[in-house]
Design a protein around this motif. Structure first.
Motif, PDB file in Angstrom:
ATOM      1  N   TRP A   1     -14.957  -1.296   4.924  1.00  0.00           N
ATOM      2  CA  TRP A   1     -13.775  -1.965   4.388  1.00  0.00           C
ATOM      3  C   TRP A   1     -13.950  -3.453   4.619  1.00  0.00           C
ATOM      4  O   TRP A   1     -14.267  -3.882   5.735  1.00  0.00           O
ATOM      5  CB  TRP A   1     -12.504  -1.483   5.108  1.00  0.00           C
ATOM      6  CG  TRP A   1     -12.117  -0.090   4.767  1.00  0.00           C
ATOM      7  CD1 TRP A   1     -12.296   1.020   5.536  1.00  0.00           C
ATOM      8  CD2 TRP A   1     -11.467   0.336   3.575  1.00  0.00           C
ATOM      9  NE1 TRP A   1     -11.803   2.120   4.883  1.00  0.00           N
ATOM     10  CE2 TRP A   1     -11.284   1.728   3.672  1.00  0.00           C
ATOM     11  CE3 TRP A   1     -11.032  -0.314   2.419  1.00  0.00           C
ATOM     12  CZ2 TRP A   1     -10.681   2.474   2.674  1.00  0.00           C
ATOM     13  CZ3 TRP A   1     -10.434   0.433   1.418  1.00  0.00           C
ATOM     14  CH2 TRP A   1     -10.261   1.805   1.552  1.00  0.00           C
TER      15      TRP A   1
ATOM     16  N   ASN B   1      -8.840   5.064   6.416  1.00  0.00           N
ATOM     17  CA  ASN B   1      -8.364   4.661   5.091  1.00  0.00           C
ATOM     18  C   ASN B   1      -7.999   3.173   5.110  1.00  0.00           C
ATOM     19  O   ASN B   1      -8.135   2.497   6.123  1.00  0.00           O
ATOM     20  CB  ASN B   1      -7.192   5.536   4.641  1.00  0.00           C
ATOM     21  CG  ASN B   1      -5.991   5.442   5.559  1.00  0.00           C
ATOM     22  OD1 ASN B   1      -5.821   4.487   6.309  1.00  0.00           O
ATOM     23  ND2 ASN B   1      -5.135   6.443   5.500  1.00  0.00           N
TER      24      ASN B   1
ATOM     25  N   VAL C   1      -5.716   7.529  -2.654  1.00  0.00           N
ATOM     26  CA  VAL C   1      -6.169   6.652  -1.584  1.00  0.00           C
ATOM     27  C   VAL C   1      -6.330   5.246  -2.169  1.00  0.00           C
ATOM     28  O   VAL C   1      -6.722   5.083  -3.323  1.00  0.00           O
ATOM     29  CB  VAL C   1      -7.496   7.121  -0.938  1.00  0.00           C
ATOM     30  CG1 VAL C   1      -7.316   8.437  -0.217  1.00  0.00           C
ATOM     31  CG2 VAL C   1      -8.613   7.229  -1.955  1.00  0.00           C
TER      32      VAL C   1
ATOM     33  N   PRO D   1     -15.715   2.638   8.119  1.00  0.00           N
ATOM     34  CA  PRO D   1     -14.844   3.695   7.605  1.00  0.00           C
ATOM     35  C   PRO D   1     -14.881   4.987   8.414  1.00  0.00           C
ATOM     36  O   PRO D   1     -14.084   5.886   8.176  1.00  0.00           O
ATOM     37  CB  PRO D   1     -15.364   3.927   6.182  1.00  0.00           C
ATOM     38  CG  PRO D   1     -16.786   3.522   6.227  1.00  0.00           C
ATOM     39  CD  PRO D   1     -16.860   2.413   7.234  1.00  0.00           C
TER      40      PRO D   1
ATOM     41  N   LYS E   1      -7.188  12.035  -5.862  1.00  0.00           N
ATOM     42  CA  LYS E   1      -8.162  12.956  -5.263  1.00  0.00           C
ATOM     43  C   LYS E   1      -9.170  13.465  -6.290  1.00  0.00           C
ATOM     44  O   LYS E   1     -10.289  13.813  -5.948  1.00  0.00           O
ATOM     45  CB  LYS E   1      -7.440  14.145  -4.611  1.00  0.00           C
ATOM     46  CG  LYS E   1      -6.502  13.751  -3.490  1.00  0.00           C
ATOM     47  CD  LYS E   1      -7.228  13.243  -2.292  1.00  0.00           C
ATOM     48  CE  LYS E   1      -6.239  12.930  -1.183  1.00  0.00           C
ATOM     49  NZ  LYS E   1      -6.836  12.271  -0.071  1.00  0.00           N
TER      50      LYS E   1
ATOM     51  N   TRP F   1     -12.715  -1.643  -0.553  1.00  0.00           N
ATOM     52  CA  TRP F   1     -13.733  -0.675  -0.172  1.00  0.00           C
ATOM     53  C   TRP F   1     -15.042  -1.208  -0.728  1.00  0.00           C
ATOM     54  O   TRP F   1     -15.143  -1.522  -1.908  1.00  0.00           O
ATOM     55  CB  TRP F   1     -13.406   0.678  -0.787  1.00  0.00           C
ATOM     56  CG  TRP F   1     -14.454   1.716  -0.595  1.00  0.00           C
ATOM     57  CD1 TRP F   1     -15.369   2.126  -1.522  1.00  0.00           C
ATOM     58  CD2 TRP F   1     -14.694   2.482   0.579  1.00  0.00           C
ATOM     59  NE1 TRP F   1     -16.161   3.105  -0.996  1.00  0.00           N
ATOM     60  CE2 TRP F   1     -15.764   3.344   0.295  1.00  0.00           C
ATOM     61  CE3 TRP F   1     -14.108   2.518   1.834  1.00  0.00           C
ATOM     62  CZ2 TRP F   1     -16.263   4.242   1.234  1.00  0.00           C
ATOM     63  CZ3 TRP F   1     -14.605   3.417   2.767  1.00  0.00           C
ATOM     64  CH2 TRP F   1     -15.660   4.264   2.467  1.00  0.00           C
TER      65      TRP F   1
ATOM     66  N   SER G   1       0.829  -1.201   0.000  1.00  0.00           N
ATOM     67  CA  SER G   1       0.000   0.000   0.000  1.00  0.00           C
ATOM     68  C   SER G   1       0.869   1.258   0.000  1.00  0.00           C
ATOM     69  O   SER G   1       0.641   2.187  -0.783  1.00  0.00           O
ATOM     70  CB  SER G   1      -0.918  -0.008   1.227  1.00  0.00           C
ATOM     71  OG  SER G   1      -1.615   1.201   1.356  1.00  0.00           O
TER      72      SER G   1
ATOM     73  N   LEU H   1     -15.222   7.297  -0.443  1.00  0.00           N
ATOM     74  CA  LEU H   1     -13.917   6.681  -0.186  1.00  0.00           C
ATOM     75  C   LEU H   1     -12.880   7.749   0.125  1.00  0.00           C
ATOM     76  O   LEU H   1     -12.130   7.632   1.095  1.00  0.00           O
ATOM     77  CB  LEU H   1     -13.476   5.857  -1.400  1.00  0.00           C
ATOM     78  CG  LEU H   1     -12.019   5.398  -1.420  1.00  0.00           C
ATOM     79  CD1 LEU H   1     -11.745   4.409  -0.291  1.00  0.00           C
ATOM     80  CD2 LEU H   1     -11.666   4.790  -2.758  1.00  0.00           C
TER      81      LEU H   1
ATOM     82  N   GLU I   1      -8.153   1.974  -2.868  1.00  0.00           N
ATOM     83  CA  GLU I   1      -9.517   1.461  -2.909  1.00  0.00           C
ATOM     84  C   GLU I   1      -9.525  -0.039  -2.632  1.00  0.00           C
ATOM     85  O   GLU I   1     -10.405  -0.555  -1.966  1.00  0.00           O
ATOM     86  CB  GLU I   1     -10.149   1.717  -4.277  1.00  0.00           C
ATOM     87  CG  GLU I   1     -11.562   1.184  -4.336  1.00  0.00           C
ATOM     88  CD  GLU I   1     -12.040   0.840  -5.726  1.00  0.00           C
ATOM     89  OE1 GLU I   1     -13.252   0.714  -5.878  1.00  0.00           O
ATOM     90  OE2 GLU I   1     -11.223   0.662  -6.624  1.00  0.00           O
TER      91      GLU I   1
END
Length: 190
Positions: free
Chosen positions: A150, A117, A61, A168, A79, A139, A51, A111, A63
Motif C-alpha cells: 500500500w 486492507n 475492497v 499488505p 469480490k 494498492w 472509504s 488485493l 483499491e
C-alpha cells in the motif's frame, strides 16, 4: 384610572420597541444555529470516512482513494473483480461515478486476499506519522521487483506530504523513496 392608562401606555411602548428587538434577537439566534449546522454539514470528510461511505455504497475492497479538491475519489473492487469509482462529497454522500463490468478477478486476486486492507494501511501509516492525515492510498503491485504494498500519502499539519509503504501481509510501515513534499491539495493525475 389615570394609573391604568399610564401602565397601558408604558406596556405598549415596551412592546413597540421590544417586539422588533426581540424578533431580531431570535432571528440572530436562528441564524447562528443555521450557520453552525451549515458549517457542520460542510465539515471535511476524512479518508477513513470516505472509504467507509464508498464501501457502504459499493461493497468490496478499496483499491485506491484520493482527494481532489473537496471530493474523494474511491476505486472499489467487488469480490468478483468488477470495480467502480465512487465519489464521496464533503457531506459524506457516496455516488457511483463510473463502473467497469469487465471481470478482472485474477488481476485483483492479491488485493482481495490481502490481510491488510486500505483502512488498516491508513491506520498503520497514521500511527507511524502522529498528527498527520491521509491524503491518498493506492494498492501498488507494479513494482519492479514484483512486490505488492500500500502506498499511503500522509499530510502533516505544516502542509508537507510524504509517502509511506505498508506491507499488505504484516502491516509494517516503511518510508518511501518517492517522498513528496509539495503543498498541492489537488491530485494532478485526474
Amino acid at each position: 384610572m389615570k394609573r391604568n392608562v399610564i401602565i397601558s401606555a408604558a406596556a405598549a411602548a415596551v412592546l413597540t420597541v421590544g417586539g422588533p428587538t426581540a424578533a431580531a434577537l431570535a432571528a440572530t439566534g436562528d441564524t447562528a444555529r443555521t450557520t453552525t449546522m451549515a458549517t457542520a454539514a460542510r465539515a471535511d470528510v476524512t479518508a477513513e470516512s470516505a472509504s467507509d461511505a464508498a464501501l457502504k455504497h459499493y461493497p468490496g475492497v478499496v483499491e485506491s482513494l484520493d482527494k481532489d479538491g473537496a471530493v474523494w475519489h474511491v476505486n472499489v473492487i467487488a469480490k468478483n473483480g468488477k470495480n467502480a469509482e465512487v465519489e464521496v462529497s464533503t457531506a459524506g454522500k457516496a455516488t457511483t461515478r463510473d463502473t467497469d463490468n469487465d471481470n478482472n478477478g485474477n488481476e485483483y486476486a492479491p488485493l482481495i486476499a490481502a490481510k491488510v486492507n486500505a483502512k488498516k494501511a491508513m491506520a498503520a501509516a497514521l500511527a507511524a506519522n502522529k498528527g498527520a492525515v491521509v491524503w491518498s492510498v493506492d494498492w501498488d503491485d507494479d513494482d519492479d521487483n514484483g512486490s505488492t504494498y500500500w502506498d499511503v500519502e500522509v499530510k502533516a499539519k505544516d502542509g508537507t506530504t510524504k509517502h509511506v509503504h505498508v506491507d499488505p501481509t504484516s502491516g509494517k510501515v516503511t518510508a518511501s523513496s518517492s517522498d513528496s513534499n509539495d503543498n498541492d491539495d489537488n491530485d494532478d493525475n485526474n
